[in-house]
Design an enzyme around this catalytic site. Sequence first.
Site, PDB file in Angstrom:
ATOM      1  N   LYS A 181      46.314  31.222  43.322  1.00 20.36           N
ATOM      2  CA  LYS A 181      47.286  32.309  43.194  1.00 20.36           C
ATOM      3  C   LYS A 181      46.549  33.609  43.474  1.00 20.36           C
ATOM      4  CE  LYS A 181      48.765  35.353  41.165  1.00 20.36           C
ATOM      5  NZ  LYS A 181      48.941  36.799  41.608  1.00 20.36           N
ATOM      6  N   CYS A 289      33.553  44.661  40.844  1.00 21.85           N
ATOM      7  CA  CYS A 289      33.098  44.552  39.460  1.00 21.85           C
ATOM      8  C   CYS A 289      31.589  44.654  39.347  1.00 21.85           C
ATOM      9  CB  CYS A 289      33.587  43.244  38.843  1.00 21.85           C
ATOM     10  SG  CYS A 289      32.865  41.764  39.586  1.00 21.85           S
TER      11      CYS A 289
END
Length: 504
Positions: A181, A289
């Site tokens: 997803k 990140c």
Amino acid sequence: MSILETLAPATVFHWINGEAYAATSGRKGAVANPATGDVIAEVGFASIEDVDRAVAASKTAAIDWRSTPLSRRAEVMFHLRDLIVRNRTRLAEIISTENGKTMADALGEVARGLENVEFACGIPNLLKGGYTEQASRGVDVYQIRQPVGVVAGITPFNFPAMVPLWMLSTAIACGNAFILKPSEKVPGASVFLAQLAKEAGVPDGVLNLVQGEKVAVDRLLEHPDIRAISFVGSTPVARQIYETATRNGKRVQALGGAKNHMMVLPDADIAMAADAAVSAGYGAAGERCMAISVVLAVGNVADPLIEAIRERVARIKVGPGSEPASEMGPLITREHRDRVAGHLDTAIAEGATLPIDGRLDAATKSSGFFLGPSLIDHAKPGMRCYDTEIFGPVLSVVRVDTYAEGLRLINENPYGNGTAIFTQNGGAARQFQFDVEVGMVGVNVPIPVPVSYYSFGGWKSSLFGDLHMYGPEGVQFYTRSKVVTSRWPDPGASKVDLGFPQVR
């Protein structure tokens, strides 16, 4: 005609059981080019029924795939690796168009994702178990690793190809069926990868793709046939994913946010440290990140370091990723760009200074979601610019007097993803890697993302779960160990023994 020549949808689709599948929910979202603000496609969001269809296809396909010989699985991974190499420019173009990255950055993302496919090519060796002969008289013990079954991955907008490849390469090679997803903001790269996987020989149903948002995610987290969930995103969502999925009996690796510090000691090479701070702070527009967002300037190093950063930032070309001269592209959405810019106003209001204001550069690019590199000085804990993960091209300088003070700030921070130290003192560097409470450490390396044969993951609120992403820990995550104790006795010596089994 190659299936790769059919990728030109006005509406981005799901990929279920080896073919395109239109969403049935009636809900959809816009896919924009961040460099222009133009809507370039629509993505249909999955209904619960769409997700269930993908899970059913995965469950059926997993039965045969787990029985597929390891040599065949490795062969498929080699084919996938070759197809990605041959189509890397097309994949990078999709990333650049939907995410806004420069082509150089997008090609770099593809290369780092490709490392994980190459790691998965060694799956016959990676799944070797252990064997102990004669653990007891006539008894042998051995361990084997078996696939988990149906697993799912939920991936972010900032790395549309690399993060999915972190997950799906290892998961599929280990014998699982994988459901992806992706972020609804950048759906195209995942569709392209799914098509490449089919051409590489991944059987229908082994890799499925559902587009969407909360409805799709919630169904993946609760579906009883999904055994494991991998996630990369913000810390609040990672925590929610972890708590919900584990409550539903799944194993979870959920990677959250970061506030990565780079400590610069007085003996550091200023030019090297400035190069690193600019590259790690502003590369990919700061939307990663592992970006360095805080420079801890120790002692008197701050002023010369800031001046060196200023000189380098002045030469950075901000523009659309499609332009070869561009070195930094836009942010993902207008709302995110405005939110990042708002941190600059807040920093000034809270007492920091702004040696470099990237908003001045953005004024000439109002059609896209641009923000130039910005530098905040005299930041400190308690300020919003320090306490918050900004996730944009904003670098904050915190001035500290000593190594111990800088180390304390890193270790007290709730995040523990990545960190770096810049110094020419080997003893200081070794002490830092021993002291610091962070999962990935760089010594004169600003973005210490591990190569594929190690594993990626932070500590503290940057990771929820026990196992890191990809590499050896990825193999552990996507498999379960089974220990077999066997004896083939002489039938004539068989007897009843009600005592506790012994090995002596």
